[in-house]
Design an enzyme around this catalytic site. Structure first.
Site, PDB file in Angstrom:
ATOM      1  N   GLU A   1     -20.689-109.930 108.104  1.00  0.00           N
ATOM      2  CA  GLU A   1     -20.324-108.732 108.843  1.00  0.00           C
ATOM      3  C   GLU A   1     -20.495-108.935 110.351  1.00  0.00           C
ATOM      4  O   GLU A   1     -19.646-108.506 111.145  1.00  0.00           O
ATOM      5  CB  GLU A   1     -21.187-107.551 108.380  1.00  0.00           C
ATOM      6  CG  GLU A   1     -21.092-106.300 109.246  1.00  0.00           C
ATOM      7  CD  GLU A   1     -19.722-105.669 109.297  1.00  0.00           C
ATOM      8  OE1 GLU A   1     -19.516-104.776 110.137  1.00  0.00           O
ATOM      9  OE2 GLU A   1     -18.836-106.062 108.496  1.00  0.00           O
TER      10      GLU A   1
ATOM     11  N   HIS B   1     -17.642-110.845 111.719  1.00  0.00           N
ATOM     12  CA  HIS B   1     -16.450-110.008 111.855  1.00  0.00           C
ATOM     13  C   HIS B   1     -16.530-109.152 113.117  1.00  0.00           C
ATOM     14  O   HIS B   1     -15.535-108.981 113.829  1.00  0.00           O
ATOM     15  CB  HIS B   1     -16.304-109.124 110.625  1.00  0.00           C
ATOM     16  CG  HIS B   1     -15.108-108.225 110.660  1.00  0.00           C
ATOM     17  ND1 HIS B   1     -13.840-108.697 110.880  1.00  0.00           N
ATOM     18  CD2 HIS B   1     -14.976-106.877 110.525  1.00  0.00           C
ATOM     19  CE1 HIS B   1     -12.979-107.698 110.869  1.00  0.00           C
ATOM     20  NE2 HIS B   1     -13.658-106.578 110.669  1.00  0.00           N
TER      21      HIS B   1
END
Length: 200
Positions: free
Chosen positions: A65, A68
């Site tokens: 995450e 990203h």
């Protein structure tokens, strides 16, 4: 013999293609985030990750995450840079310039909307294993915005040599938007169906 203006246009076109490639890579990575269930890897925190800038001893889903988020930030900066370069290079005087400037402003607008939607998904906890109808609505909106952003970036990359005139440029942009809206119609219906199923 090429003029300095031609060289600047070629450089801007190459940069636009690079920005488009970066955004496509971010989208692919975002798909991996969703498929791996890592959307909640930073908890309900944004822009921080689990309440800190650099998480200590992070789990794999946190790294996915966080990666990203970092690449999304890079994409935002790249789109803003592309918008600024386009605005500086194209004048309001010519019809072609006005068309390119409109695309530049739209690109900047949609990348910030993209960031806001992504932040909303995290802060409202519509990530990870959340299967609510509200998440479906946000995800559909996020996806439609992504499609439109890609269409605008593709327009900036293609327009200088495929659509030299504003009339052609505007027609091409309208066609892209129409196709994407039609393709996204089922995505807009999907959350409504899911919400009905949740209520019943």
């Amino acid at each position: 013999m090429k003029s300095p203006r031609d060289d600047r246009s070629a450089a801007l076109t190459r940069f636009a293609w690079g920005v488009l490639a970066v955004n496509l890579a971010v989208i692919v990575w975002g798909g991996f985030v969703r498929a791996s269930g890592s959307g909640a890897g930073c908890g309900a925190h944004w822009p921080l990750c689990n309440g800190v800038v650099v998480p200590q001893d992070p789990q794999l889903e946190t790294l996915i995450e966080l990666g990203h988020r970092l690449t999304s930030g890079l994409a935002l900066l790249a789109v803003v840079a592309l918008g600024v370069r386009t605005l500086r290079q194209y004048s309001k005087v010519t019809a072609e310039g006005r068309g390119m400037r409109r695309l530049a402003w739209l690109a900047v607008l949609f990348i910030f909307v993209e960031a806001a939607l992504g932040a909303g998904l995290v802060l409202l906890e519509y990530v990870g294993q959340n299967s609510s109808g509200a998440r479906a609505v946000w995800m559909a909106g996020h996806l439609v915005n992504t499609f439109l952003l890609l269409a605008i970036l593709a327009g900036l990359a293609f327009a200088p040599f495929l659509f030299p005139g504003t009339r052609s440029l505007n027609v091409a942009a309208k066609i892209c938007v129409f196709i994407l809206l039609v393709a996204s119609y089922d995505l807009l219906l999907m959350p409504t169906t899911q919400m009905k199923a949740c209520i019943s």
